[in-house]
Design a protein around this motif. Structure first.
Motif, PDB file in Angstrom:
ATOM      1  N   GLU A 110      13.877   4.990  -2.161  1.00 30.32           N
ATOM      2  CA  GLU A 110      12.995   5.779  -3.123  1.00 30.32           C
ATOM      3  C   GLU A 110      11.162   5.306  -3.139  1.00 30.32           C
ATOM      4  O   GLU A 110      11.185   3.821  -2.694  1.00 30.32           O
ATOM      5  N   PRO A 111      10.520   6.439  -2.689  1.00 37.04           N
ATOM      6  CA  PRO A 111       9.357   5.507  -3.129  1.00 37.04           C
ATOM      7  C   PRO A 111       9.329   4.685  -4.763  1.00 37.04           C
ATOM      8  O   PRO A 111       9.981   5.168  -5.516  1.00 37.04           O
ATOM      9  N   ILE A 112       8.511   3.833  -4.385  1.00 42.86           N
ATOM     10  CA  ILE A 112       8.100   3.254  -5.475  1.00 42.86           C
ATOM     11  C   ILE A 112       7.369   3.812  -6.527  1.00 42.86           C
ATOM     12  O   ILE A 112       7.595   2.902  -8.536  1.00 42.86           O
ATOM     13  N   ALA A 113       6.750   4.341  -6.730  1.00 44.47           N
ATOM     14  CA  ALA A 113       5.980   5.581  -7.354  1.00 44.47           C
ATOM     15  C   ALA A 113       7.143   6.347  -8.260  1.00 44.47           C
ATOM     16  O   ALA A 113       7.287   6.585  -9.476  1.00 44.47           O
ATOM     17  N   GLU A 130     -10.725   2.410 -15.590  1.00 39.38           N
ATOM     18  CA  GLU A 130     -10.102   3.363 -16.156  1.00 39.38           C
ATOM     19  C   GLU A 130      -8.686   3.848 -15.788  1.00 39.38           C
ATOM     20  O   GLU A 130      -8.375   3.755 -13.999  1.00 39.38           O
ATOM     21  N   PRO A 131      -7.604   3.878 -16.133  1.00 32.82           N
ATOM     22  CA  PRO A 131      -6.311   4.255 -15.628  1.00 32.82           C
ATOM     23  C   PRO A 131      -5.982   5.086 -14.275  1.00 32.82           C
ATOM     24  O   PRO A 131      -6.602   6.554 -14.492  1.00 32.82           O
ATOM     25  N   ARG A 132      -5.492   5.558 -13.932  1.00 32.74           N
ATOM     26  CA  ARG A 132      -4.985   5.589 -12.598  1.00 32.74           C
ATOM     27  C   ARG A 132      -3.291   5.790 -12.165  1.00 32.74           C
ATOM     28  O   ARG A 132      -2.577   4.742 -12.759  1.00 32.74           O
ATOM     29  N   GLY A 133      -2.449   7.028 -12.297  1.00 30.61           N
ATOM     30  CA  GLY A 133      -1.628   7.189 -11.449  1.00 30.61           C
ATOM     31  C   GLY A 133      -0.853   8.272 -10.269  1.00 30.61           C
ATOM     32  O   GLY A 133      -2.380   8.495  -9.680  1.00 30.61           O
ATOM     33  N   ILE A 134       0.135   8.872 -10.520  1.00 33.92           N
ATOM     34  CA  ILE A 134      -0.022   9.337  -9.496  1.00 33.92           C
ATOM     35  C   ILE A 134      -0.788  10.523  -8.967  1.00 33.92           C
ATOM     36  O   ILE A 134      -0.949  11.137 -10.170  1.00 33.92           O
ATOM     37  N   PHE A 135      -1.264  10.708  -8.584  1.00 36.41           N
ATOM     38  CA  PHE A 135      -2.617  11.969  -8.404  1.00 36.41           C
ATOM     39  C   PHE A 135      -1.530  13.393  -7.003  1.00 36.41           C
ATOM     40  O   PHE A 135      -1.221  14.065  -7.500  1.00 36.41           O
ATOM     41  N   CYS A 143      -5.006   9.952  -1.231  1.00 34.32           N
ATOM     42  CA  CYS A 143      -5.590   9.735  -1.745  1.00 34.32           C
ATOM     43  C   CYS A 143      -4.750   8.047  -2.496  1.00 34.32           C
ATOM     44  O   CYS A 143      -4.352   7.716  -1.709  1.00 34.32           O
ATOM     45  N   THR A 144      -5.896   7.327  -3.632  1.00 33.46           N
ATOM     46  CA  THR A 144      -5.450   6.027  -3.648  1.00 33.46           C
ATOM     47  C   THR A 144      -5.272   5.806  -5.444  1.00 33.46           C
ATOM     48  O   THR A 144      -5.003   3.925  -5.510  1.00 33.46           O
ATOM     49  N   ASP A 145      -5.035   6.558  -5.654  1.00 39.75           N
ATOM     50  CA  ASP A 145      -4.933   6.530  -7.236  1.00 39.75           C
ATOM     51  C   ASP A 145      -3.408   5.433  -7.491  1.00 39.75           C
ATOM     52  O   ASP A 145      -3.155   5.510  -9.037  1.00 39.75           O
ATOM     53  N   CYS A 146      -2.524   5.473  -6.579  1.00 43.66           N
ATOM     54  CA  CYS A 146      -1.334   4.678  -7.009  1.00 43.66           C
ATOM     55  C   CYS A 146      -0.767   3.744  -6.294  1.00 43.66           C
ATOM     56  O   CYS A 146       0.046   3.461  -5.892  1.00 43.66           O
ATOM     57  N   VAL A 147      -1.993   3.365  -5.663  1.00 44.19           N
ATOM     58  CA  VAL A 147      -2.542   1.543  -4.727  1.00 44.19           C
ATOM     59  C   VAL A 147      -1.737   0.919  -6.537  1.00 44.19           C
ATOM     60  O   VAL A 147      -2.306   0.504  -7.202  1.00 44.19           O
ATOM     61  N   MET A 148      -1.465  -0.241  -5.681  1.00 48.33           N
ATOM     62  CA  MET A 148      -0.203  -0.761  -6.563  1.00 48.33           C
ATOM     63  C   MET A 148      -0.139  -2.605  -5.282  1.00 48.33           C
ATOM     64  O   MET A 148      -0.802  -2.801  -4.242  1.00 48.33           O
ATOM     65  N   VAL A 149      -0.370  -3.232  -6.268  1.00 52.55           N
ATOM     66  CA  VAL A 149       0.353  -5.143  -5.807  1.00 52.55           C
ATOM     67  C   VAL A 149       1.146  -4.952  -5.635  1.00 52.55           C
ATOM     68  O   VAL A 149       2.006  -5.453  -6.444  1.00 52.55           O
ATOM     69  N   VAL A 150       2.123  -4.885  -4.310  1.00 51.96           N
ATOM     70  CA  VAL A 150       3.259  -5.178  -4.350  1.00 51.96           C
ATOM     71  C   VAL A 150       3.805  -5.983  -3.118  1.00 51.96           C
ATOM     72  O   VAL A 150       3.321  -6.249  -2.167  1.00 51.96           O
ATOM     73  N   VAL A 174      -0.833  -0.839  -1.888  1.00 57.00           N
ATOM     74  CA  VAL A 174      -0.370  -0.403  -1.183  1.00 57.00           C
ATOM     75  C   VAL A 174      -0.117   0.623  -1.884  1.00 57.00           C
ATOM     76  O   VAL A 174       0.517   0.303  -3.382  1.00 57.00           O
ATOM     77  N   ARG A 175       0.639   1.685  -0.816  1.00 55.38           N
ATOM     78  CA  ARG A 175       0.644   3.035  -1.764  1.00 55.38           C
ATOM     79  C   ARG A 175       1.769   3.517  -1.745  1.00 55.38           C
ATOM     80  O   ARG A 175       3.045   4.003  -1.666  1.00 55.38           O
ATOM     81  N   THR A 176       2.090   3.147  -3.547  1.00 59.92           N
ATOM     82  CA  THR A 176       3.182   3.448  -4.011  1.00 59.92           C
ATOM     83  C   THR A 176       4.019   5.008  -3.875  1.00 59.92           C
ATOM     84  O   THR A 176       5.465   4.661  -3.891  1.00 59.92           O
ATOM     85  N   CYS A 177       3.444   5.534  -3.500  1.00 57.23           N
ATOM     86  CA  CYS A 177       4.157   7.085  -3.759  1.00 57.23           C
ATOM     87  C   CYS A 177       4.190   7.326  -1.861  1.00 57.23           C
ATOM     88  O   CYS A 177       5.403   8.025  -1.666  1.00 57.23           O
ATOM     89  N   MET A 178       4.363   6.268  -0.663  1.00 59.57           N
ATOM     90  CA  MET A 178       4.760   6.341   0.693  1.00 59.57           C
ATOM     91  C   MET A 178       5.508   5.300   0.301  1.00 59.57           C
ATOM     92  O   MET A 178       6.358   5.347   1.783  1.00 59.57           O
ATOM     93  N   THR A 179       5.338   4.365   0.042  1.00 58.47           N
ATOM     94  CA  THR A 179       5.809   3.046  -0.300  1.00 58.47           C
ATOM     95  C   THR A 179       7.504   3.105  -0.500  1.00 58.47           C
ATOM     96  O   THR A 179       7.545   3.319  -1.743  1.00 58.47           O
ATOM     97  N   SER A 180       8.311   2.230   0.326  1.00 53.09           N
ATOM     98  CA  SER A 180       9.941   2.383  -0.303  1.00 53.09           C
ATOM     99  C   SER A 180      10.052   1.929  -1.285  1.00 53.09           C
ATOM    100  O   SER A 180       9.874   0.124  -0.580  1.00 53.09           O
TER     101      SER A 180
END
Length: 112
Positions: free
Chosen positions: A37-40, A59-64, A70-77, A83-89
């Protein structure tokens, strides 16, 4: 883990084959999600809504968009920022960290 909070179907990725329940790290804490499943989605199911803080205004960002545009869900993986967590398994043992600005090094920001 609340399955009613889980994203079961992605508008672009479609439905995924629910893999085995795995453990991963989120900011040093053990969380669980389903492999593939996507990390997000795993983070949302665990109640995590903030994925990063913006560089200039902190400012905080999350899934958009949840489709990788977009890059709102990027995290350090696993040590890699942006890393776009909405697209990364999700995979067992992943190390997922909140991103501050362009990396994970920013002590001026507090978490909500």
């Amino acid at each position: 883990m609340e399955d009613d909070m889980r994203i079961a179907s992605h508008p672009i990725l479609g439905e995924y084959n629910k893999g085995r329940l795995v453990t991963f790290k989120y900011d040093g804490k053990d969380l669980q999600g389903y492999e593939g499943e996507p990390i997000a989605a795993a983070l949302k199911a665990a109640g995590v809504m903030v994925h990063r803080y913006t560089a200039k205004r902190h400012e905080p960002r999350g899934i958009f968009c949840a489709i990788g545009r977009c890059t709102d869900c990027v995290m350090v993986v696993n040590g890699e920022p942006n890393v776009r967590t909405c697209m990364t398994s999700l995979e067992a043992g992943m190390d997922v960290r909140t991103q501050f600005g362009l990396s994970h090094h920013d002590s001026d920001v507090t978490r909500d």
